[in-house]
Design a protein around this motif. Structure first.
Motif, PDB file in Angstrom:
ATOM      1  N   VAL A  22      35.087  52.674  40.346  1.00  0.00           N
ATOM      2  CA  VAL A  22      35.089  53.435  39.107  1.00  0.00           C
ATOM      3  C   VAL A  22      35.983  52.904  38.080  1.00  0.00           C
ATOM      4  O   VAL A  22      35.734  52.272  36.681  1.00  0.00           O
ATOM      5  N   SER A  23      37.187  52.837  38.346  1.00  0.00           N
ATOM      6  CA  SER A  23      38.297  52.154  37.400  1.00  0.00           C
ATOM      7  C   SER A  23      38.074  50.704  36.940  1.00  0.00           C
ATOM      8  O   SER A  23      38.098  50.502  35.784  1.00  0.00           O
ATOM      9  N   VAL A  24      37.655  49.926  37.971  1.00  0.00           N
ATOM     10  CA  VAL A  24      37.282  48.672  37.617  1.00  0.00           C
ATOM     11  C   VAL A  24      35.907  48.399  36.726  1.00  0.00           C
ATOM     12  O   VAL A  24      36.137  47.739  35.702  1.00  0.00           O
ATOM     13  N   THR A  45      45.943  48.563  29.408  1.00  0.00           N
ATOM     14  CA  THR A  45      46.130  49.715  29.973  1.00  0.00           C
ATOM     15  C   THR A  45      45.411  50.041  31.131  1.00  0.00           C
ATOM     16  O   THR A  45      45.709  50.911  32.013  1.00  0.00           O
ATOM     17  N   SER A  46      44.619  48.728  31.776  1.00  0.00           N
ATOM     18  CA  SER A  46      44.029  48.864  32.847  1.00  0.00           C
ATOM     19  C   SER A  46      45.188  48.733  33.979  1.00  0.00           C
ATOM     20  O   SER A  46      45.131  49.192  35.162  1.00  0.00           O
ATOM     21  N   VAL A 201      43.581  41.289  47.932  1.00  0.00           N
ATOM     22  CA  VAL A 201      42.801  41.071  46.751  1.00  0.00           C
ATOM     23  C   VAL A 201      43.435  41.222  45.404  1.00  0.00           C
ATOM     24  O   VAL A 201      43.087  40.353  44.394  1.00  0.00           O
ATOM     25  N   ALA A 202      44.486  42.077  45.219  1.00  0.00           N
ATOM     26  CA  ALA A 202      45.058  42.101  44.185  1.00  0.00           C
ATOM     27  C   ALA A 202      45.908  41.009  43.789  1.00  0.00           C
ATOM     28  O   ALA A 202      45.970  40.352  42.643  1.00  0.00           O
ATOM     29  N   VAL A 203      46.564  40.415  44.982  1.00  0.00           N
ATOM     30  CA  VAL A 203      47.569  39.223  44.817  1.00  0.00           C
ATOM     31  C   VAL A 203      46.404  38.041  44.162  1.00  0.00           C
ATOM     32  O   VAL A 203      46.882  37.297  43.492  1.00  0.00           O
ATOM     33  N   ALA A 204      45.169  38.039  44.845  1.00  0.00           N
ATOM     34  CA  ALA A 204      44.401  36.723  44.528  1.00  0.00           C
ATOM     35  C   ALA A 204      43.861  37.156  43.224  1.00  0.00           C
ATOM     36  O   ALA A 204      43.887  35.958  42.444  1.00  0.00           O
ATOM     37  N   GLY A 205      43.692  38.212  42.744  1.00  0.00           N
ATOM     38  CA  GLY A 205      43.204  38.167  41.399  1.00  0.00           C
ATOM     39  C   GLY A 205      44.113  38.011  40.226  1.00  0.00           C
ATOM     40  O   GLY A 205      43.994  37.498  39.197  1.00  0.00           O
ATOM     41  N   GLY A 229      40.764  38.115  30.972  1.00  0.00           N
ATOM     42  CA  GLY A 229      41.150  39.760  31.100  1.00  0.00           C
ATOM     43  C   GLY A 229      40.701  40.197  32.127  1.00  0.00           C
ATOM     44  O   GLY A 229      41.032  41.151  32.739  1.00  0.00           O
ATOM     45  N   MET A 230      39.216  40.016  32.516  1.00  0.00           N
ATOM     46  CA  MET A 230      38.506  40.630  33.528  1.00  0.00           C
ATOM     47  C   MET A 230      38.886  40.425  35.109  1.00  0.00           C
ATOM     48  O   MET A 230      39.277  41.330  35.986  1.00  0.00           O
ATOM     49  N   LEU A 231      39.878  39.269  35.320  1.00  0.00           N
ATOM     50  CA  LEU A 231      40.537  39.023  36.634  1.00  0.00           C
ATOM     51  C   LEU A 231      41.613  40.017  36.744  1.00  0.00           C
ATOM     52  O   LEU A 231      41.949  40.404  37.797  1.00  0.00           O
ATOM     53  N   TRP A 232      42.235  40.254  35.642  1.00  0.00           N
ATOM     54  CA  TRP A 232      43.523  41.330  35.669  1.00  0.00           C
ATOM     55  C   TRP A 232      43.209  42.524  35.765  1.00  0.00           C
ATOM     56  O   TRP A 232      43.579  43.361  36.944  1.00  0.00           O
ATOM     57  N   ILE A 233      41.880  42.920  35.354  1.00  0.00           N
ATOM     58  CA  ILE A 233      41.295  44.411  35.594  1.00  0.00           C
ATOM     59  C   ILE A 233      41.210  44.315  36.884  1.00  0.00           C
ATOM     60  O   ILE A 233      41.266  45.687  37.607  1.00  0.00           O
ATOM     61  N   VAL A 234      40.452  43.460  37.438  1.00  0.00           N
ATOM     62  CA  VAL A 234      40.107  43.536  39.108  1.00  0.00           C
ATOM     63  C   VAL A 234      41.362  43.596  40.010  1.00  0.00           C
ATOM     64  O   VAL A 234      41.459  44.413  40.823  1.00  0.00           O
ATOM     65  N   ALA A 235      42.431  42.762  39.640  1.00  0.00           N
ATOM     66  CA  ALA A 235      43.632  42.815  40.369  1.00  0.00           C
ATOM     67  C   ALA A 235      44.359  44.171  40.078  1.00  0.00           C
ATOM     68  O   ALA A 235      44.618  44.521  41.219  1.00  0.00           O
TER      69      ALA A 235
END
Length: 503
Positions: A22-24, A45-46, A201-205, A229-235
């Protein structure tokens, strides 16, 4: 109870996944619907979401290993400040980041704190198998290094500052090595697998976002292409899942699964060390320019890891040799010294007896009566339990330097149901030694519903000080006296459990 606990954990895992998804999705939709300042604010803010999730979870004390998460929380706070500073510099001050200490130091400091937290989280896995954790870190670091030299560095805009290049290289190589270690940790710690996978996954992102930003950065777009920026949001979203997943609160059970020193591992370590020089040779052969400073820096980072791994393998190899040496001298069932250890001990004692430095030697040979009947009628498991009980009683009956003063005695399992006790002393110690052995075997042994009488035939021989003899001669003499006593027992029933024949 276990089923209910599993259901609760499964529900918590689904809730963590729902929060991540949901947050992503919410932040990605916000990202897609905005641009400029609003879009950068969405990305900034993400990062607040995992910060709040970590803080709340730590406050509730729902994490089994909180100290690393405090470091990760500190890292996220620093990155949140960095993201805010970046937005302020670009959209409010019209500057090109990094232009202030906040944006110059925020990213590396935040990454260092996150890196330290992740390393502490890996410490539990390292206790299970530090060797393969290092193996995977070295392999991943080497792959990241090759990716930097062959793919990433050539793709960077020549106008990118040296400081930015160094920062990107450090992030790629170190985070790449950390990803390899975390991948192995996820396999080693099934109790923490869910949380570790989210963290991976967070580290990879994170590393992918850093790479994409630096590769696509230009004077007109200092923070890279808009889609980065989408990659940071996923991470950031998956980092929330790492702390909210119920496996983050699981206690890890200690296991011992040490790797062996193998030829494949040695070749792998040698190949890792050869990558740096190999890249330089490759560039020289194809006539392209290579940055020797960058290559040397990464190779210097590899060297201590490889040395540490080799040292660990050498330590394990030495431990294995010592273990084999110890087990070679011990009986597998009873843990007593075996015939090999008995022979060595008796040889040393008889040498001291022969030259007069020892007062003498007493050798007691004990053979359990009717032990074959126990094995044949009650089974080998009951027979083994009887042997264990007898060995424990014999050990408790002998002298030790701590309990009785003077030299310690040796109890060894000679073979099958035969035991040998070696006592250092003159003939006067033979009688009390035999008496203690007799007392040790007086009580019955209970195995399951079976009540067993540990009757034994005993033969004793003594060696006075100054008498030269051999181990075989002493053991043959004690064995012969034991068989004499056994024949007497078969001819005439004797109520005593043990007896002795002195020489």
């Amino acid at each position: 109870m276990d089923r209910r606990t599993d259901a609760v954990r499964s529900g918590a895992a689904r809730a963590a996944l729902a929060v991540v998804v949901v947050s992503v999705l919410v932040w990605l939709v916000g990202f897609a619907l905005t641009d400029g300042l609003a879009q950068d604010l969405v990305v900034a803010t993400s990062g607040v979401v995992p910060t709040v999730a970590i803080a709340v979870t730590l406050h509730r004390r729902a994490i089994a290993q909180p100290r690393p998460w405090f470091l990760i929380l500190a890292g996220m706070l620093v990155l949140d400040v960095y993201n805010g500073g970046w937005v302020a510099e670009v959209h409010l001050a019209g500057m090109v980041p990094p232009s202030t200490p906040v944006t110059a130091l925020g990213l590396p400091l935040g990454y260092v704190l996150l890196l330290l937290g992740a390393i502490l989280l890996l410490r539990q896995a390292a206790r299970q198998d530090a060797g393969t954790i290092l193996d995977h870190a070295i392999i991943a670091l080497s792959v990241a290094f090759l990716a930097w030299v062959l793919l990433i560095a050539p793709a960077l805009d020549p106008s990118v500052a040296t400081g930015s290049r160094i920062r990107t290289m450090v992030v790629v190589v170190l985070v790449g090595g950390l990803s390899g270690a975390m991948l192995r940790a996820a396999a080693l710690l099934p109790e923490r697998r869910g949380s570790t996978v989210y963290l991976l996954v967070a580290v990879a992102g994170t590393v992918t976002g850093t790479l994409a930003r630096d590769v696509t950065a230009s004077d007109g777009a200092p923070d890279g292409a808009s889609w980065v920026g989408m990659l940071w949001i996923v991470a950031y979203g998956t980092l929330s899942g790492a702390v909210l997943h119920p496996s983050a609160g699981q206690v890890v059970h200690e296991r011992a699964d040490e790797p062996r020193l193998t030829t494949r591992r040695v070749w792998m370590l040698g190949t890792a060390l050869a990558i740096g020089p190999g890249v330089l040779v490759l560039h020289a052969l194809v006539g392209s320019a290579a940055d020797p400073v960058f290559i040397a820096a990464v190779n210097l980072a590899l060297v201590p890891l490889v040395v540490l791994r080799i040292g660990r393998l050498a330590h394990l190899h030495a431990d294995a040799e010592r273990h084999l040496e110890r087990t070679a001298d011990l009986d597998a069932l009873t843990g007593l010294p075996n015939r090999r250890a008995l022979t060595r001990h008796l040889e040393a004692l008889l040498a001291r007896v022969a030259d007069g430095t020892a007062p003498g030697a007493v050798v007691v040979f004990a053979d359990l009566d009717d032990f074959k009947v126990v094995n044949d009628t009650l089974g080998h498991r009951v027979g083994d339990e009887l042997l264990l009980a007898v060995s424990h009683r014999l050990v408790s009956s002998v002298r030790t330097s701590e309990r009785r003063g003077g030299p310690g005695d040796l109890v060894a399992r000679f073979a099958g149901d035969e035991f040998v006790v070696v006592v250092e002393g003159d003939a006067a110690v033979a009688e009390p030694a035999t008496r203690r052995l007799r007392a040790a075997l007086e009580e019955v042994v209970v195995v399951d519903e079976h009540v067993l009488e540990p009757r034994a035939s005993i033969g004793v021989t003594t060696v006075p000080a100054g008498t030269p003899t051999t181990v075989d001669a002493v053991l043959r003499a004690a064995d012969a006296r034991m068989y004499e006593r056994k024949r007497e027992r078969r001819a005439v029933p004797v109520p005593d459990v043990v007896d002795q024949t002195m020489s």
